[in-house]
Design a protein around this motif. Structure first.
Motif, mmCIF file in Angstrom:
data_model
loop_
_atom_site.group_PDB
_atom_site.id
_atom_site.type_symbol
_atom_site.label_atom_id
_atom_site.label_comp_id
_atom_site.label_asym_id
_atom_site.label_seq_id
_atom_site.Cartn_x
_atom_site.Cartn_y
_atom_site.Cartn_z
ATOM 1 N N GLY A 20 0.835 -1.198 0.000
ATOM 2 C CA GLY A 20 0.000 0.000 0.000
ATOM 3 C C GLY A 20 0.866 1.242 0.000
ATOM 4 N N PRO A 21 0.251 2.414 0.115
ATOM 5 C CA PRO A 21 1.004 3.671 0.108
ATOM 6 C C PRO A 21 1.965 3.756 1.296
ATOM 7 C CG PRO A 21 -1.367 4.065 -0.069
ATOM 8 C CD PRO A 21 -1.183 2.619 0.250
ATOM 9 N N LEU A 22 3.085 4.432 1.082
ATOM 10 C CA LEU A 22 4.098 4.601 2.126
ATOM 11 C C LEU A 22 4.427 6.075 2.314
ATOM 12 C CD1 LEU A 22 6.675 1.816 1.149
ATOM 13 C CD2 LEU A 22 4.875 1.684 2.883
ATOM 14 N N ARG A 23 4.712 6.439 3.548
ATOM 15 C CA ARG A 23 5.224 7.784 3.853
ATOM 16 C C ARG A 23 6.748 7.759 3.728
ATOM 17 N NH1 ARG A 23 1.556 10.576 8.367
ATOM 18 N NH2 ARG A 23 -0.437 9.834 7.587
ATOM 19 N N VAL A 24 7.336 8.936 3.697
ATOM 20 C CA VAL A 24 8.795 9.047 3.535
ATOM 21 C C VAL A 24 9.521 8.204 4.577
ATOM 22 C CG1 VAL A 24 10.767 10.616 3.593
ATOM 23 C CG2 VAL A 24 8.641 11.338 2.493
ATOM 24 N N ARG A 25 9.120 8.308 5.841
ATOM 25 C CA ARG A 25 9.790 7.575 6.919
ATOM 26 C C ARG A 25 9.733 6.060 6.665
ATOM 27 N NH1 ARG A 25 13.124 9.255 10.046
ATOM 28 N NH2 ARG A 25 11.954 11.123 10.507
ATOM 29 N N GLU A 26 8.608 5.579 6.175
ATOM 30 C CA GLU A 26 8.470 4.143 5.905
ATOM 31 C C GLU A 26 9.376 3.711 4.757
ATOM 32 O OE1 GLU A 26 3.850 3.335 7.127
ATOM 33 O OE2 GLU A 26 4.233 4.620 5.392
ATOM 34 N N VAL A 27 9.486 4.543 3.731
ATOM 35 C CA VAL A 27 10.405 4.240 2.625
ATOM 36 C C VAL A 27 11.831 4.204 3.157
ATOM 37 C CG1 VAL A 27 11.338 5.042 0.420
ATOM 38 C CG2 VAL A 27 8.865 5.187 0.848
ATOM 39 N N LEU A 28 12.202 5.204 3.949
ATOM 40 C CA LEU A 28 13.546 5.286 4.523
ATOM 41 C C LEU A 28 13.873 4.025 5.330
ATOM 42 C CD1 LEU A 28 16.127 6.875 5.202
ATOM 43 C CD2 LEU A 28 14.855 7.979 7.051
ATOM 44 N N GLU A 29 12.935 3.578 6.140
ATOM 45 C CA GLU A 29 13.166 2.395 6.989
ATOM 46 C C GLU A 29 13.339 1.116 6.167
ATOM 47 O OE1 GLU A 29 9.733 2.546 9.516
ATOM 48 O OE2 GLU A 29 10.598 4.115 10.795
#
Length: 120
Positions: A20-29
């Motif tokens: 599903g959609p991801l926020r910047v922090r989730e992509v970074l992690e």
């Protein structure tokens, strides 16, 4: 569609793998990089990918959530079409590819052509 840099490819891999959609922090992690990256670096990469049309973003509170604009297969096909269109001789390029294809690639092409030929 323009090509992607090394970090852009890694970010797209994360988005293509997400359910599903991801926020910047989730992509970074989720990024697998040889050195730690700053939040702002990933935010800039996602903004650039949005500008290039590779990702969509939707406001979620004060942040954005990002998704790939199209599947990995769709993006690959579009890039292949761009290469063929820019070659000046799509037939010659396709024939050269067919002659130089690995056995696995040849099998994939054969199966695809057989499925396509079976449709009216």
């Amino acid at each position: 569609m323009r090509g992607l840099g090394e970090l852009e490819v890694k970010v797209m891999d994360v988005l293509w793998s997400a359910s599903g959609p991801l926020r910047v922090r989730e992509v970074l992690e989720r990024l697998d990089t040889p050195r730690p990256l700053a939040y702002t670096t990933v935010m800039t990469v996602l903004d650039n990918l949005h500008g290039k049309g590779w990702v969509r973003r939707n406001r979620a509170g004060r942040a954005y959530e990002y998704t790939a604009s199209e599947s990995r297969a769709e993006a690959g096909a579009k890039l292949l079409r761009d290469v063929l269109a820019s070659s000046g001789d799509a037939e010659r390029v396709l024939l050269h590819f067919a002659r130089s294809a690995t056995p696995e690639e040849s099998d994939i092409l054969r199966r695809a052509l057989n499925r396509r030929g079976g449709r009216g």
